[in-house]
Design a protein around this motif. Structure first.
Motif, short mmCIF file in Angstrom:
data_model
loop_
_atom_site.label_atom_id
_atom_site.label_comp_id
_atom_site.label_asym_id
_atom_site.label_seq_id
_atom_site.Cartn_x
_atom_site.Cartn_y
_atom_site.Cartn_z
N THR A 268 -8.79 13.47 1.76
CA THR A 268 -9.71 12.87 0.79
C THR A 268 -8.94 12.12 -0.28
O THR A 268 -9.30 11.00 -0.66
N ALA A 269 -7.84 12.71 -0.77
CA ALA A 269 -7.01 12.04 -1.78
C ALA A 269 -6.43 10.75 -1.22
O ALA A 269 -6.39 9.72 -1.91
N LEU A 270 -5.99 10.77 0.02
CA LEU A 270 -5.46 9.59 0.67
C LEU A 270 -6.51 8.50 0.76
O LEU A 270 -6.28 7.35 0.37
N VAL A 271 -7.68 8.84 1.26
CA VAL A 271 -8.76 7.86 1.41
C VAL A 271 -9.16 7.29 0.05
O VAL A 271 -9.32 6.07 -0.10
N ASP A 272 -9.30 8.15 -0.94
CA ASP A 272 -9.65 7.68 -2.30
C ASP A 272 -8.60 6.70 -2.83
O ASP A 272 -8.94 5.68 -3.43
N ALA A 273 -7.33 7.02 -2.62
CA ALA A 273 -6.26 6.15 -3.11
C ALA A 273 -6.26 4.82 -2.34
O ALA A 273 -6.04 3.76 -2.94
N MET A 274 -6.50 4.86 -1.05
CA MET A 274 -6.56 3.62 -0.27
C MET A 274 -7.70 2.74 -0.75
O MET A 274 -7.55 1.53 -0.88
N LEU B 255 0.84 -1.20 0.00
CA LEU B 255 0.00 0.00 0.00
C LEU B 255 0.88 1.25 0.00
O LEU B 255 0.61 2.21 -0.74
N TYR B 256 1.93 1.25 0.79
CA TYR B 256 2.87 2.36 0.83
C TYR B 256 3.42 2.66 -0.57
O TYR B 256 3.41 3.82 -1.02
N GLN B 257 3.85 1.62 -1.26
CA GLN B 257 4.40 1.79 -2.60
C GLN B 257 3.33 2.32 -3.57
O GLN B 257 3.62 3.17 -4.42
N PHE B 258 2.11 1.82 -3.45
CA PHE B 258 1.02 2.29 -4.31
C PHE B 258 0.74 3.78 -4.05
O PHE B 258 0.58 4.56 -5.00
N LEU B 259 0.70 4.16 -2.78
CA LEU B 259 0.43 5.57 -2.46
C LEU B 259 1.52 6.48 -3.04
O LEU B 259 1.22 7.58 -3.50
N LEU B 260 2.76 6.02 -3.01
CA LEU B 260 3.84 6.82 -3.60
C LEU B 260 3.59 7.08 -5.08
O LEU B 260 3.88 8.18 -5.57
N THR B 261 3.05 6.09 -5.80
CA THR B 261 2.78 6.30 -7.23
C THR B 261 1.70 7.36 -7.44
O THR B 261 1.60 7.92 -8.52
N LYS B 262 0.90 7.61 -6.42
CA LYS B 262 -0.15 8.63 -6.48
C LYS B 262 0.34 9.98 -5.94
O LYS B 262 -0.44 10.93 -5.85
N GLY B 263 1.61 10.04 -5.55
CA GLY B 263 2.16 11.27 -4.99
C GLY B 263 1.77 11.49 -3.55
O GLY B 263 1.88 12.61 -3.04
N ILE B 264 1.36 10.43 -2.86
CA ILE B 264 0.96 10.53 -1.46
C ILE B 264 2.05 9.88 -0.62
O ILE B 264 2.35 8.70 -0.78
#
Length: 96
Positions: free
Chosen positions: A81-87, A46-55
């Protein structure tokens, strides 16, 4: 200053409630700070995925007693909101 502190506390409580209600989240640890510690399976992925979203969050999985945890700083309403949406997007991909 007190208004800013109260806003941060309110945002932290709201973010913790939303994250805790997510299906894969095991636990959101109580916090009196501006960040949350969240236990979730495959936290590193999840950490790696969030990085791809700039989070940017912090993967704490390598620390003692912190396996599969992320440290998430409480941000602005838009950032949260961006964090929650990406999660949610990541979790949906895990179920697919």
């Amino acid at each position: 200053v007190n208004d800013m502190i109260q806003l941060l506390v309110d945002m932290r409580i709201a973010l913790a409630e939303v994250i805790a209600s997510m299906p894969h989240v095991i636990k959101v640890f109580p916090s009196d700070t501006n960040f949350l510690l969240v236990k979730i399976p495959n936290a590193t992925k999840l950490y790696q995925f969030l990085l791809t979203k700039g989070i940017v969050v912090r993967d704490r999985s390598s620390l003692p007693n912190c396996a599969d945890t992320l440290r998430i700083t409480v941000g602005t309403e838009q950032e949260n909101t961006a964090l929650v949406d990406a999660m949610i997007e990541w979790m949906d991909q895990q179920l697919a």
